[in-house]
Design a protein around this motif. Structure first.
Motif, PDB file in Angstrom:
ATOM      1  N   ILE A 160       1.880 -11.068   0.367  1.00 21.00           N
ATOM      2  CA  ILE A 160       1.570 -11.095   1.791  1.00 21.00           C
ATOM      3  C   ILE A 160       0.127 -10.629   1.946  1.00 21.00           C
ATOM      4  N   VAL A 161      -0.653 -11.414   2.675  1.00 15.46           N
ATOM      5  CA  VAL A 161      -2.063 -11.089   2.877  1.00 15.46           C
ATOM      6  C   VAL A 161      -2.402 -11.137   4.359  1.00 15.46           C
ATOM      7  N   ASP A 162      -3.453 -10.395   4.730  1.00 13.12           N
ATOM      8  CA  ASP A 162      -3.909 -10.449   6.120  1.00 13.12           C
ATOM      9  C   ASP A 162      -4.857 -11.629   6.293  1.00 13.12           C
ATOM     10  N   LYS A 163      -5.379 -11.798   7.503  1.00 13.66           N
ATOM     11  CA  LYS A 163      -6.216 -12.976   7.771  1.00 13.66           C
ATOM     12  C   LYS A 163      -7.529 -12.976   6.987  1.00 13.66           C
ATOM     13  N   ASN A 164      -7.900 -11.819   6.413  1.00 15.18           N
ATOM     14  CA  ASN A 164      -9.105 -11.743   5.588  1.00 15.18           C
ATOM     15  C   ASN A 164      -8.807 -11.998   4.109  1.00 15.18           C
TER      16      ASN A 164
END
Length: 128
Positions: free
Chosen positions: A115-119
């Motif tokens: 899971i990654v953030d928008k960056n």
């Protein structure tokens, strides 16, 4: 946290078959509209009828009228499109019991993704 998260993996896109398999194995996740899902025995292709198999709905508890009325509702908040998965966090996503976090973590684990953030920074949630 962030207004949008993604499930990604370094080894490439998540196939539609992997997506369906992960969602069907994840407790608390429902394909939007409850489509019928089957596999063509000759080709192995996933076939769906009705609903929207690209979206996941999760049962959330919402409180109305100053917290006096508890209402359960299905909310669509995880979306699959062309090998990519987008998560719309609702509520306190840092809470380990948040149903969206629980379902997203399960899907990521099953598809061997992160899971990654928008960056593009990885979110290090404990496996649930």
């Amino acid at each position: 946290m962030t207004d949008e998260l993604h499930i990604e993996r370094n080894s490439g896109d998540i196939t539609f078959k992997e997506w369906i398999d992960a969602v069907l194995k994840t407790e608390g996740a429902s394909l939007e509209g409850n489509p019928e899902v089957g596999e063509n025995p000759k080709t192995g292709q996933i076939v769906t009828v009705g609903g929207n198999p690209n979206n996941v709905a999760i049962e959330l508890v919402r409180y109305k009228f100053f917290g006096l009325l508890k209402k359960k509702e299905m909310v669509t908040c995880i979306y699959y499109q062309k090998g990519k998965v987008r998560i719309k966090p609702l509520g306190d996503i840092n809470d380990t019991s948040n149903p969206i976090r629980v379902v997203a973590t399960s899907i990521a684990n099953i598809t061997e993704a992160m899971i990654v953030d928008k960056n593009g920074d990885q979110i290090n949630w404990i496996n649930i």
